[in-house]
Design a protein around this motif. Sequence first.
Motif: not given
Length: 438
Positions: A282-311
């Motif tokens: 049914l792909v040819r029968n599709l067309t789409g819309l993308l939604v992008m909601a602005e998300d809140q900056p949250r202190y707990e959302n993060r990237v951090l180093l994994d100190r327990e695994s080897p490099p």
Amino acid sequence: TGDSGAAWPFRYRDLEPYYLSAERTIGVAGTDAGDPTAPPRSAPYPFPPAELAPVSRRIEAAARSLGLHPFRLPLAINHQGSPGRSACIACSTCDGFACALGAKNDLATTVLQPLLERGLQLEAETVVTRLLHDGRRITGVEAVPLAGGTPTVYRAREVILAAGAVATPHLLLASGLERVNPAGDLVGRYLMRHYNEIIFGIFPTPPDREGRFHKQLGIHDLYLGAQGRRDAGAQGAATPRLGDSASSIDGPIGAIQQLPTPPVALVKAEMPRLLAPVLAPLVRNLTGLLVMAEDQPRYENRVLLDRESPPDRWGLPRLRIRFRHSERDLAAGELLIRTARKVLRKAGAFAWYRHKIHTFSHGVGTVRMGANPATSVLDPDGRFRGIENLTVTDASVFPTSAAVNPSLTIAANALRSAERLLARAPVAAATGHAGAAH
């Protein structure tokens, strides 16, 4: 922004000249008309947009009948042709694949190639592993070949880091630079990623019989939230018939963008295994819309180093990502999906398929800039506090995520930071670009 302390350290009018410069450099086709949230411009887009595809006109009419204000998306596509380059032929592979004609005005085509011809040295297949520092200065950029081998140290008067919202804090943390920054605890925090979801309308017959590229329309009626809708109504614009759901969501809500009909192979790869055989025909029968909601900056959302695994095999500490959308983000996304579904239904769809996007495309915010040294890692020019010769110019600098593709804002802010860097150092400075391979 809640209690995050997020605040852009300059106004739109301060960045507007750099938006124009980025649009000219990249080659953006667009029009000033139609977007109810469009800020003032001091010059038009460099190029006009292409003619709307039939399916785009169908979506546009449906949205307008609901009181919405669809507008032409600005796109970095070479519709006109130019010396040595072919014009776009509006093929259906544009959005998801590299352009075989070179008609996309992307970084590789419009920026890197001319710079290489002028003498830029690009170290391909190289992984930056450390920023070496002594006191308040970066003294070297350590890198190793992608295939492994002996590290090389590059030295420069000024170092520019532009590895993205995940890899930039990874490199800063791996180098221990958070220890010299007055807001060092914030390096890697406030990771933002739009709540992205696609809703595909299923039509009785193919809505895109011509197979043309048709990522052409945007809808920003909910971009500024309930207050934005009230302001639009007060100025005489028709108020969208969307109910009162927006009034219960604080702050900006987000954007809706048209998407092209996806390739069959992509649908099979992305859909749940049990659904793919049913929906692929049914792909040819599709067309789409993308939604992008602005998300809140949250202190707990993060990237951090994994100190327990080897490099990893290049010697970098491994990275961990902690991220969860807030209830407010999810509510904003749901409102946008309901609005997009109404548009598709009005355009003739009889059923829908929702596809949530879990990648970290549009990731921003992990090394944010600001006026307050206690709440922002970078100063308003993008300089890393505590280090005199390190500037960050990618999406990690964003204090908030906005609700559109961040590419042009990244480019405009990078031009602004570069101009200020040159003003501080009139003699041409060498630069190092970190992290592109990792």
